[in-house]
Design a protein around this motif. Sequence first.
Motif, mmCIF file in Angstrom:
data_model
loop_
_atom_site.group_PDB
_atom_site.id
_atom_site.type_symbol
_atom_site.label_atom_id
_atom_site.label_comp_id
_atom_site.label_asym_id
_atom_site.label_seq_id
_atom_site.Cartn_x
_atom_site.Cartn_y
_atom_site.Cartn_z
ATOM 1 N N PHE A 1 -6.912 -5.400 5.295
ATOM 2 C CA PHE A 1 -6.812 -3.944 5.378
ATOM 3 C C PHE A 1 -7.599 -3.392 6.553
ATOM 4 N N THR B 1 0.700 4.661 1.411
ATOM 5 C CA THR B 1 -0.075 5.471 2.353
ATOM 6 C C THR B 1 -0.119 6.940 1.938
ATOM 7 N N CYS C 1 -9.974 0.640 -5.379
ATOM 8 C CA CYS C 1 -9.293 1.776 -4.746
ATOM 9 C C CYS C 1 -9.296 2.985 -5.687
ATOM 10 N N CYS D 1 -3.056 7.137 -0.491
ATOM 11 C CA CYS D 1 -4.363 6.774 0.069
ATOM 12 C C CYS D 1 -5.214 8.010 0.328
ATOM 13 N N CYS E 1 -11.253 -0.603 0.882
ATOM 14 C CA CYS E 1 -10.456 -1.812 1.100
ATOM 15 C C CYS E 1 -10.779 -2.454 2.447
ATOM 16 N N VAL F 1 0.842 -1.190 0.000
ATOM 17 C CA VAL F 1 0.000 0.000 0.000
ATOM 18 C C VAL F 1 0.879 1.243 0.000
ATOM 19 N N ALA G 1 -7.860 -3.772 -4.794
ATOM 20 C CA ALA G 1 -6.955 -2.987 -5.634
ATOM 21 C C ALA G 1 -7.724 -2.325 -6.776
ATOM 22 N N LEU H 1 -2.064 -1.808 6.337
ATOM 23 C CA LEU H 1 -1.947 -3.161 5.798
ATOM 24 C C LEU H 1 -1.735 -4.134 6.946
ATOM 25 N N ALA I 1 -3.900 3.175 -4.508
ATOM 26 C CA ALA I 1 -2.920 3.074 -3.434
ATOM 27 C C ALA I 1 -2.548 1.630 -3.108
ATOM 28 N N ILE I 2 -3.234 0.667 -3.720
ATOM 29 C CA ILE I 2 -2.988 -0.747 -3.429
ATOM 30 C C ILE I 2 -2.351 -1.404 -4.657
ATOM 31 N N VAL J 1 -5.117 3.882 5.011
ATOM 32 C CA VAL J 1 -5.052 2.427 5.006
ATOM 33 C C VAL J 1 -3.921 1.909 5.898
#
Length: 70
Positions: free
Chosen positions: A29, A12, A60, A15, A21, A10, A57, A40, A64-65, A38
């Motif tokens: 998540f 961050t 999102c 995000c 997520c 991820v 993913a 992880l 971010a994933i 987020v």
Amino acid sequence: MSSGRLTVAVDTDACCAMGRCAATEPQVFDQDPDSGIVVLLMAEPPPELHGTVRLCAELCPCTAITVTED
């Protein structure tokens, strides 16, 4: 779909704290309670979670994933 190893990362900084997520796959998540960013929980989830992790993913809005499969 691969049945091998799946690794999640991820970003961050990217995000935007939407929480899709964490709502979709709470075993992998979570969200920081103060910022909503987020968190992880599991970088290498078991095969039974691969489908929802891929979905996270895709969902999102901030991309971010990242999911990597071997």
